[in-house]
Design an enzyme around this catalytic site. Sequence first.
Site, mmCIF file in Angstrom:
data_model
loop_
_atom_site.group_PDB
_atom_site.id
_atom_site.type_symbol
_atom_site.label_atom_id
_atom_site.label_comp_id
_atom_site.label_asym_id
_atom_site.label_seq_id
_atom_site.Cartn_x
_atom_site.Cartn_y
_atom_site.Cartn_z
ATOM 1 N N HIS A 140 -15.569 -7.002 6.662
ATOM 2 C CA HIS A 140 -14.748 -6.843 5.392
ATOM 3 C C HIS A 140 -15.006 -7.909 4.541
ATOM 4 O O HIS A 140 -14.102 -8.081 3.602
ATOM 5 C CB HIS A 140 -13.140 -6.801 5.923
ATOM 6 C CG HIS A 140 -12.824 -5.630 6.891
ATOM 7 N ND1 HIS A 140 -12.820 -4.420 6.463
ATOM 8 C CD2 HIS A 140 -12.365 -5.684 8.054
ATOM 9 C CE1 HIS A 140 -12.551 -3.608 7.548
ATOM 10 N NE2 HIS A 140 -12.245 -4.378 8.559
ATOM 11 N N LYS A 151 0.689 -1.318 0.088
ATOM 12 C CA LYS A 151 -0.005 -0.014 -0.046
ATOM 13 C C LYS A 151 0.595 1.390 -0.044
ATOM 14 O O LYS A 151 0.518 2.179 -0.558
ATOM 15 C CB LYS A 151 -0.924 -0.092 1.163
ATOM 16 C CG LYS A 151 -2.075 -1.029 0.945
ATOM 17 C CD LYS A 151 -3.291 -0.562 1.721
ATOM 18 C CE LYS A 151 -3.718 -1.925 2.313
ATOM 19 N NZ LYS A 151 -3.971 -2.086 3.719
ATOM 20 N N ARG A 170 -6.335 -7.955 -9.988
ATOM 21 C CA ARG A 170 -6.876 -9.234 -10.237
ATOM 22 C C ARG A 170 -8.268 -9.048 -10.694
ATOM 23 O O ARG A 170 -8.933 -7.812 -10.688
ATOM 24 C CB ARG A 170 -7.112 -10.253 -9.062
ATOM 25 C CG ARG A 170 -7.872 -9.424 -7.894
ATOM 26 C CD ARG A 170 -8.214 -10.625 -6.832
ATOM 27 N NE ARG A 170 -9.353 -9.835 -6.035
ATOM 28 C CZ ARG A 170 -9.015 -9.161 -4.810
ATOM 29 N NH1 ARG A 170 -7.637 -8.741 -4.536
ATOM 30 N NH2 ARG A 170 -10.123 -8.629 -4.122
HETATM 31 C C1 MV4 Z 1 -10.215 3.390 6.128
HETATM 32 C C2 MV4 Z 1 -11.639 3.503 6.663
HETATM 33 C C3 MV4 Z 1 -11.474 4.855 7.133
HETATM 34 N N1 MV4 Z 1 -10.525 5.703 7.202
HETATM 35 N N2 MV4 Z 1 -9.557 4.087 5.820
HETATM 36 C C4 MV4 Z 1 -11.208 -1.275 5.218
HETATM 37 C C5 MV4 Z 1 -10.595 -2.260 4.378
HETATM 38 C C6 MV4 Z 1 -9.358 -1.347 3.743
HETATM 39 N N3 MV4 Z 1 -9.585 -1.798 2.193
HETATM 40 C C7 MV4 Z 1 -9.727 -0.073 4.005
HETATM 41 N N4 MV4 Z 1 -10.739 0.009 4.935
HETATM 42 C C8 MV4 Z 1 -11.109 1.187 5.734
HETATM 43 N N5 MV4 Z 1 -9.998 2.199 5.705
HETATM 44 C C9 MV4 Z 1 -9.524 5.509 6.498
HETATM 45 N N6 MV4 Z 1 -8.772 6.230 6.204
HETATM 46 C C10 MV4 Z 1 -12.401 2.549 6.714
HETATM 47 C C11 MV4 Z 1 -12.030 1.345 6.213
HETATM 48 C C12 MV4 Z 1 -13.440 0.462 6.357
HETATM 49 C C13 MV4 Z 1 -14.099 -0.040 5.259
HETATM 50 C C14 MV4 Z 1 -13.808 0.142 3.896
HETATM 51 C C15 MV4 Z 1 -14.585 -0.191 2.952
HETATM 52 C C16 MV4 Z 1 -15.505 -1.005 3.076
HETATM 53 C C17 MV4 Z 1 -15.823 -1.188 4.510
HETATM 54 C C18 MV4 Z 1 -15.142 -0.850 5.523
HETATM 55 C C19 MV4 Z 1 -15.424 -1.383 6.885
HETATM 56 C C20 MV4 Z 1 -14.944 -0.881 7.674
HETATM 57 C C21 MV4 Z 1 -13.674 0.023 7.593
#
Ligand code: MV4
Length: 495
Positions: free
Chosen positions: A234, A115, A291
């Site tokens: 997730h 990342k 992917r």
């Molecule tokens: C975040 C966020 C809030 N703020 N980043 C969760 C999985 C990963 N791909 C990134 N994620 C998140 N990053 C910041 N700066 C909240 C999440 C997140 C989330 C993101 C997408 C779909 C579902 C989620 C569930 C919880 C937290």
Amino acid sequence: MKRILIANRGEIALRVMRSCKEMGISTVAVFSEADRGAPFVRYADEAVCIGPPPSAKSYLDGDKIIKVAKELKVDGIHPGYGFLSENAEFAAKVKKAGITFIGPSPEAMDMMGDKLSAKAAAKKYKIPMVPGSEGSIKDVKEGKKIASETGFPLLIKASAGGGGKGMRIVERIEDFEEQMKLAVSEATSAFGDGSVFIERYVAGPRHIEIQILGDTHGNIVYLFERECSIQRRHQKVVEEAPSSVLTPALRKQMGECAVNVGKACDYTGAGTVEFLLDENNNFYFLEMNTRLQVEHPVTEMITGIDLVKEQIKVARGEKLGFKQEDLSISGHAVEVRVYAEDPCNNFLPDIGTLSTYRIPKGTGVRVDDGFEEGMPIPIYYDPMIAKLITWGKTRQEAIDRMVRAIDEYQITGVETTLSFCKFVLLHKAFTSGKFDTHFVKQHFKPEYLSVEDGEEAITAALFASHILAEGSTKKTATAAATSSGSRWKKNRTQD
Ligand code: MV4
């Protein structure tokens, strides 16, 4: 390309083989001992058993798979999703063996797999990103300094992580040291890489991802967005395209940003750029998936483009057959993931045999599955039984069609998440489009699915708590409400 080996199993192996067949390409399946009787093994022109059920001894054994590929003289390997699909080392070995890896270059996979390097590459194209640390945090002292500059709450994320793994929320500076140490040790044991970074916490975001497609001649287009905010721990539950919150202007802006992320790593093939969208419609780049994604069918349904065929054409060195201005959105598509999990029992995987298995049919319904009636669900792999996808002229038609399709789906022998999916689809927050990534946590309780108190009680409870949607027409909402209890029940085991 005359012969392709599919280094995967289940629904996605079948999905890839179908496109191969339409292109006149013959297929090779590799399978574990647990999948001997699976439809994808029979569908393939040739099939080779590569080992015992555990993934590490079969679907993750890249060397064994390459050996089979060489013996059977295949031209290309399609990795599907999961397993080896984002393994740059595997992609490089395939290439070295003189076989085409149907996916991006190992270099692009490497860059986007981490990342921090993904963000560093994206930064050169001025892609909006959540405020936070520039790179990895070297020690607690530096971390605390950046944390107080960033503000709270914030997230500590593992650079090598994904899908929320190794992510920790920090509410106050007093908790920072402890959380950082935990994040580093978690990341080290899970990924063998303890690099972590800081991002401000975006409260109540939506998860919007953009599908991109690049060829080997420098052309990259976007195939619009997928809305994937409905997730549970997730794990995506419901996906749709397009998103009901994007305006054409925002769609273009995010699409062009996604293309630039692709340019930053010379991306080729199908890829997905993930963004968070906050309540003020600000978007931030999160990461890129190199992917084909599980939810790719909703994009296929609204664009009319077969993404697997495009992957293969790009791998053959062809130029994309269309430009950005040739692409448009037609109607609306929704996908639900049908898992062999019990929504009333904390979504525990429910092992067993599909004693009844009848899929929904009719206009606008697509089922991507890998099972048949009478088959056991192997315990070794992801418990996803099927993806159910519907298309409609409008979002509401796609949703109504999905509810109808869920009602037609007959599965006994295992508990499934179908009832839970129906709950989401009928919920007012979902139908109105006013939801975010906290939907499940905020709105779902397993009691809503239990029918022990009888149908009447449930309908009353749903109305009382304003859970049920007032559909686009009163008739739809009422019809859904009055029979919802029994429909939920119908999809449960031993009915
Ligand atoms: C975040 C966020 C809030 N703020 N980043 C969760 C999985 C990963 N791909 C990134 N994620 C998140 N990053 C910041 N700066 C909240 C999440 C997140 C989330 C993101 C997408 C779909 C579902 C989620 C569930 C919880 C937290």
